[in-house]
Design an enzyme around this catalytic site. Structure first.
Site, short mmCIF file in Angstrom:
data_model
loop_
_atom_site.label_atom_id
_atom_site.label_comp_id
_atom_site.label_asym_id
_atom_site.label_seq_id
_atom_site.Cartn_x
_atom_site.Cartn_y
_atom_site.Cartn_z
N TYR A 82 45.83 47.54 48.31
CA TYR A 82 46.49 48.97 48.22
C TYR A 82 47.32 49.04 49.53
O TYR A 82 48.03 50.04 49.91
CB TYR A 82 45.43 49.95 48.23
N ALA A 116 41.45 41.87 40.71
CA ALA A 116 40.53 42.60 41.67
C ALA A 116 40.89 43.84 42.06
O ALA A 116 41.98 43.87 42.60
CB ALA A 116 40.15 41.54 42.61
N LYS A 117 39.92 44.79 42.20
CA LYS A 117 40.56 45.94 42.51
C LYS A 117 40.12 46.17 43.95
O LYS A 117 38.94 46.65 44.21
CB LYS A 117 39.73 47.25 41.77
N ALA A 118 40.75 45.52 44.73
CA ALA A 118 40.28 45.14 46.18
C ALA A 118 41.08 46.30 47.04
O ALA A 118 42.34 46.54 46.77
CB ALA A 118 40.62 43.87 46.51
N SER A 136 35.36 42.23 40.31
CA SER A 136 36.21 42.21 41.70
C SER A 136 35.35 41.45 42.70
O SER A 136 35.93 40.82 43.54
CB SER A 136 36.64 43.61 42.00
#
Ligand SMILES: Cc1ncc(COP(=O)(O)O)c(C=O)c1O
Length: 313
Positions: free
Chosen positions: A161, A155-157, A64
């Site tokens: 969220y 990407a776990k950005a 990420s």
């Protein structure tokens, strides 16, 4: 559920008191959402505790960061060791672990280059994510997931969220436990914080990553378990209406684990009870995570903390 504090948080290589793990309001991340993070679970075992798929989570953190041109000055091994250190220092297990890398206090303006990278790892008790017993009642959101080539879904950005919040809040306001996002073309993508699987005529389906889904570690675990169990598994684009006529539907995620779905938009999934394949996969997943079945895929990293009772919702 309010955060249950622990004693220490790991920050850039050192354990610091929980209360001192603060950032300045003018930090880049606060204004521009510039963070990448992970969510990991540590499970109680018959003796001791173990982190579930630690290297895979920390590799995703590094991936990420790479997408966003963030330099994390720690290796994969150092990050994994840091997770074990903070859990053992706090003596809290089972627990949820939240590593986060963010752009801190430096310059104002969109360019992140003058703002330092900060890495934090916290752990704390966290119970069931989707409340209630049996299956969850969920809806399809009016909000789509991230369109390709806008916000990278792999990407776990933190910024992704904001979309998850829109999906989740809409669901909650309308009395549902969670919302399912469709991709920009109206195909099934994922929940606001979970991947999704359906079963129809004995075959297990999940959308491919190209439908704006996160490459979930639990998704990968379920695919591995399903193949091990001899099930037919297909990663393919799924039209919305397939959700309504599926025999079984379930979410997967570190927070949600393997979560059966009872109804979608008030249409009952099957007879409304968790289906046989969901149960088989769930038994294997929880069996391995809780150390009651062999760790046949090498997914557990032991930590030296005796587990207390699991936290309940
Ligand atoms: C949007 C989204 N999709 C899927 C998942 C499931 O991923 P994992 O199984 O790695 O927790 C998560 C949770 O991290 C998520 O936030």
């Amino acid at each position: 559920m309010p955060i249950q504090t622990t004693s220490k948080i790991w920050h850039n290589g050192k354990l610091i008191p929980w209360e001192q793990a603060t950032i300045h309001v003018m930090s880049h991340v606060v204004h521009y959402g510039s963070s990448v993070f992970e969510g990991i679970r540590c499970y109680g075992q018959p003796s001791g505790s173990a982190v579930f798929r630690l290297p895979e989570h920390m590799q995703r953190l590094l991936d990420s960061a790479k997408i966003y041109r963030m330099t994390i000055p720690f290796t994969l091994d150092e990050l994994c060791a840091a997770v074990v250190d903070v859990i053992e220092a706090n003596g809290v297990a089972p627990c949820y672990i939240r590593p986060i890398a963010l752009r801190g206090y430096g310059e104002i303006g969109v360019s992140p280059n003058g703002s330092p990278m900060e890495v934090y790892i916290a752990n704390f008790p966290w119970g069931k994510y989707i409340k209630g017993t049996g299956g969850a009642d969920v809806c399809i959101s009016s909000w789509n997931r991230l369109a390709p080539n806008t916000m990278p879904a792999l990407a776990k950005a933190g910024a992704n969220y904001m979309n998850s919040q829109l999906i989740h809040m809409e669901a909650e306001i309308n009395g549902y436990a969670e919302g399912i996002g469709l991709d920009v073309n109206g195909l099934v993508s994922e929940g606001s914080g979970e991947n999704i699987f359906i079963v129809r005529n004995g075959v297990l389906y999940t959308p491919p990553l190209a439908n704006s889904a996160l490459s979930g570690i639990t998704r990968d675990s379920v695919l591995t378990i399903a193949r091990h169990l001899g099930l037919t598994v297909t990663e393919q684009a799924l039209p919305r209406e397939l959700l309504y006529i599926a025999d079984e539907v379930f979410f997967t995620g570190t927070a949600a684990e393997v979560q059966p779905i009872r109804s979608i938009d008030r249409i009952l999934v099957g007879d409304g009870n968790p289906g046989e394949i969901t149960k088989q996969i769930g038994d294997e997943f929880f069996g391995i995570a809780n150390g009651l079945k062999p760790d046949r895929f090498g997914w557990l990293t032991p930590v030296k903390v005796s587990s207390s009772e699991p936290v309940t919702a």
